[in-house]
Motif scaffolding. Structure first.
Motif, mmCIF file in Angstrom:
data_model
loop_
_atom_site.group_PDB
_atom_site.id
_atom_site.type_symbol
_atom_site.label_atom_id
_atom_site.label_comp_id
_atom_site.label_asym_id
_atom_site.label_seq_id
_atom_site.Cartn_x
_atom_site.Cartn_y
_atom_site.Cartn_z
ATOM 1 N N PHE A 127 0.856 -1.195 0.000
ATOM 2 C CA PHE A 127 0.000 0.000 0.000
ATOM 3 C C PHE A 127 0.888 1.240 0.000
ATOM 4 O O PHE A 127 1.805 1.358 0.827
ATOM 5 N N PHE A 128 0.557 2.164 -0.901
ATOM 6 C CA PHE A 128 1.345 3.377 -1.034
ATOM 7 C C PHE A 128 0.403 4.535 -1.352
ATOM 8 O O PHE A 128 -0.515 4.393 -2.158
ATOM 9 N N ALA A 129 0.599 5.679 -0.704
ATOM 10 C CA ALA A 129 -0.240 6.847 -0.971
ATOM 11 C C ALA A 129 0.630 8.057 -1.231
ATOM 12 O O ALA A 129 1.742 8.159 -0.704
ATOM 13 N N GLU A 130 0.110 8.962 -2.049
ATOM 14 C CA GLU A 130 0.838 10.193 -2.333
ATOM 15 C C GLU A 130 -0.131 11.340 -2.535
ATOM 16 O O GLU A 130 -1.299 11.142 -2.882
ATOM 17 N N ARG A 131 0.407 12.552 -2.345
ATOM 18 C CA ARG A 131 -0.370 13.787 -2.526
ATOM 19 C C ARG A 131 0.639 14.865 -2.948
ATOM 20 O O ARG A 131 0.919 15.782 -2.196
ATOM 21 N N PRO A 132 1.186 14.720 -4.123
ATOM 22 C CA PRO A 132 2.384 15.475 -4.529
ATOM 23 C C PRO A 132 2.249 16.998 -4.527
ATOM 24 O O PRO A 132 3.232 17.689 -4.268
ATOM 25 N N GLU A 133 1.067 17.526 -4.818
ATOM 26 C CA GLU A 133 0.890 18.978 -4.868
ATOM 27 C C GLU A 133 -0.019 19.489 -3.769
ATOM 28 O O GLU A 133 -0.484 20.631 -3.816
ATOM 29 N N GLY A 134 -0.288 18.630 -2.803
ATOM 30 C CA GLY A 134 -1.097 19.058 -1.664
ATOM 31 C C GLY A 134 -2.577 19.167 -1.944
ATOM 32 O O GLY A 134 -3.311 19.746 -1.146
ATOM 33 N N SER A 135 -3.020 18.581 -3.065
ATOM 34 C CA SER A 135 -4.470 18.581 -3.326
ATOM 35 C C SER A 135 -4.920 17.150 -3.611
ATOM 36 O O SER A 135 -5.193 16.412 -2.668
ATOM 37 N N VAL A 136 -4.944 16.737 -4.862
ATOM 38 C CA VAL A 136 -5.372 15.381 -5.233
ATOM 39 C C VAL A 136 -4.442 14.341 -4.611
ATOM 40 O O VAL A 136 -3.224 14.542 -4.519
ATOM 41 N N SER A 137 -5.048 13.234 -4.178
ATOM 42 C CA SER A 137 -4.266 12.145 -3.598
ATOM 43 C C SER A 137 -4.592 10.845 -4.321
ATOM 44 O O SER A 137 -5.702 10.654 -4.820
ATOM 45 N N THR A 138 -3.601 9.967 -4.366
ATOM 46 C CA THR A 138 -3.782 8.647 -4.964
ATOM 47 C C THR A 138 -3.335 7.583 -3.979
ATOM 48 O O THR A 138 -2.266 7.699 -3.371
ATOM 49 N N LEU A 139 -4.173 6.581 -3.797
ATOM 50 C CA LEU A 139 -3.823 5.403 -3.002
ATOM 51 C C LEU A 139 -3.568 4.266 -3.981
ATOM 52 O O LEU A 139 -4.433 3.940 -4.800
ATOM 53 N N LYS A 140 -2.383 3.713 -3.908
ATOM 54 C CA LYS A 140 -2.010 2.631 -4.817
ATOM 55 C C LYS A 140 -1.837 1.339 -4.036
ATOM 56 O O LYS A 140 -1.233 1.337 -2.959
ATOM 57 N N ILE A 141 -2.380 0.276 -4.572
ATOM 58 C CA ILE A 141 -2.225 -1.048 -3.968
ATOM 59 C C ILE A 141 -1.577 -1.944 -5.016
ATOM 60 O O ILE A 141 -2.116 -2.133 -6.114
ATOM 61 N N GLN A 142 -0.426 -2.469 -4.670
ATOM 62 C CA GLN A 142 0.295 -3.348 -5.597
ATOM 63 C C GLN A 142 -0.029 -4.808 -5.288
ATOM 64 O O GLN A 142 -0.283 -5.169 -4.127
ATOM 65 N N ARG A 143 -0.029 -5.613 -6.340
ATOM 66 C CA ARG A 143 -0.207 -7.082 -6.185
ATOM 67 C C ARG A 143 -1.396 -7.363 -5.258
ATOM 68 O O ARG A 143 -1.264 -7.996 -4.209
ATOM 69 N N THR A 144 -2.571 -6.907 -5.664
ATOM 70 C CA THR A 144 -3.761 -7.006 -4.808
ATOM 71 C C THR A 144 -4.040 -8.440 -4.379
ATOM 72 O O THR A 144 -3.805 -9.407 -5.126
ATOM 73 N N GLN A 145 -4.547 -8.553 -3.150
ATOM 74 C CA GLN A 145 -4.940 -9.831 -2.565
ATOM 75 C C GLN A 145 -6.428 -9.767 -2.243
ATOM 76 O O GLN A 145 -7.007 -8.680 -2.128
ATOM 77 N N GLN A 146 -7.047 -10.936 -2.042
ATOM 78 C CA GLN A 146 -8.480 -10.968 -1.763
ATOM 79 C C GLN A 146 -8.821 -10.200 -0.487
ATOM 80 O O GLN A 146 -9.883 -9.581 -0.403
ATOM 81 N N GLU A 147 -7.918 -10.225 0.486
ATOM 82 C CA GLU A 147 -8.191 -9.522 1.744
ATOM 83 C C GLU A 147 -8.170 -8.001 1.589
ATOM 84 O O GLU A 147 -8.529 -7.282 2.518
ATOM 85 N N ASP A 148 -7.748 -7.508 0.419
ATOM 86 C CA ASP A 148 -7.781 -6.072 0.162
ATOM 87 C C ASP A 148 -9.172 -5.600 -0.235
ATOM 88 O O ASP A 148 -9.427 -4.384 -0.308
ATOM 89 N N SER A 149 -10.090 -6.525 -0.494
ATOM 90 C CA SER A 149 -11.457 -6.161 -0.884
ATOM 91 C C SER A 149 -12.117 -5.386 0.249
ATOM 92 O O SER A 149 -12.212 -5.874 1.384
ATOM 93 N N ALA A 150 -12.566 -4.184 -0.063
ATOM 94 C CA ALA A 150 -13.151 -3.290 0.942
ATOM 95 C C ALA A 150 -13.574 -2.009 0.230
ATOM 96 O O ALA A 150 -13.329 -1.838 -0.967
ATOM 97 N N VAL A 151 -14.205 -1.116 0.991
ATOM 98 C CA VAL A 151 -14.454 0.232 0.496
ATOM 99 C C VAL A 151 -13.340 1.133 1.021
ATOM 100 O O VAL A 151 -13.025 1.117 2.217
ATOM 101 N N TYR A 152 -12.739 1.887 0.129
ATOM 102 C CA TYR A 152 -11.668 2.811 0.501
ATOM 103 C C TYR A 152 -12.241 4.223 0.498
ATOM 104 O O TYR A 152 -12.692 4.726 -0.520
#
Lengths: 110, 115
Positions: free
Chosen positions: B65-90
């Motif tokens: 799991f990795f998150a960024e907000r490079p310009e202090g506004s929009v943010s992106t949450l990245k999940i690599q190599r997703t697993q079934q246990e990652d299923s959820a509402v973010y």
């Protein structure tokens, strides 16, 4: 360990039947206690913040109270549109994040 | 719009796939939070940004799991190599406050299903 426990997990009321939801907490250094409402498929919506024991806040049919160990959300004469999940959350001093309880799912039947 | 916007609304991923979830906070809001909500549970904290600085990432469950907000506004949450246990509402939330005392405004979330 910091804990937030809500009860009951589910509550079914007749329209007009008043009741209370409970949130008990065990935390070190409470910054604030928050109540949110969450409708299905939506994000939580802010209701109240309480900062110190003895504080009370009201909004329409809802009233939130706080003691040193728990908070109550009182619902007076509920209507079907009050049906939702009510979430309690605590914020700790020194941290920006808030920690949520599991919620109480309220159903108000006409 | 005046609210917090999240996209996509729904995401289906095959196990092992990488995903990226986007959050557009309310304009001018300093604080941004990511939460994970499993079915029937309350939201669980993942990470917190104050402007572009990631000040708390203690809730991220793994280094996938990795998150960024490079310009202090929009943010992106990245999940690599997703697993079934990652299923959820973010859920993404923003606040005008940097002390944590102000109310959080939540988006409607991204529902992630990993097959």
């Amino acid at each position: 360990e910091d804990q937030v426990t809500q009860s009951p997990e589910a509550l079914r009321l007749q329209e007009g039947e008043s009741s209370s939801l409970n949130c008990s907490y065990t935390v070190s250094g409470l910054r604030g206690l928050f109540w949110y409402r969450q409708d299905p498929g939506k994000g939580p919506e802010f209701l109240f913040t309480l900062y110190s024991a003895g504080e009370e806040k009201e909004k329409e049919r809802l009233k939130a109270t706080l003691t040193k160990k728990e908070s109550f959300l009182h619902i007076t004469a509920p209507k079907p549109e009050d049906s939702a999940t009510y979430l309690c959350a605590v914020g700790l001093r020194g941290y920006q994040k808030v920690t949520f309880g599991i919620g109480t799912k309220l159903q108000v039947i006409p | 719009g005046a609210g917090v916007s999240q996209s996509p609304r729904y995401k289906v991923a095959k196990r092992g796939q990488d995903v990226a979830l986007r959050c557009d906070p309310i304009s001018g809001h300093v604080s941004l939070f990511w939460y994970q909500q499993a079915l029937g549970q309350g939201p669980e904290f993942l990470t917190y940004f104050q402007n572009e600085a990631q000040l708390d990432k203690s809730g991220l469950p793994s280094d996938r799991f990795f998150a960024e907000r490079p310009e202090g506004s929009v943010s992106t949450l990245k999940i690599q190599r997703t697993q079934q246990e990652d299923s959820a509402v973010y859920l993404c939330a923003s606040s005008s406050d940097d002390r944590g005392d102000e109310k959080l405004f939540f988006g409607s979330g991204t529902q992630l299903s990993v097959l």
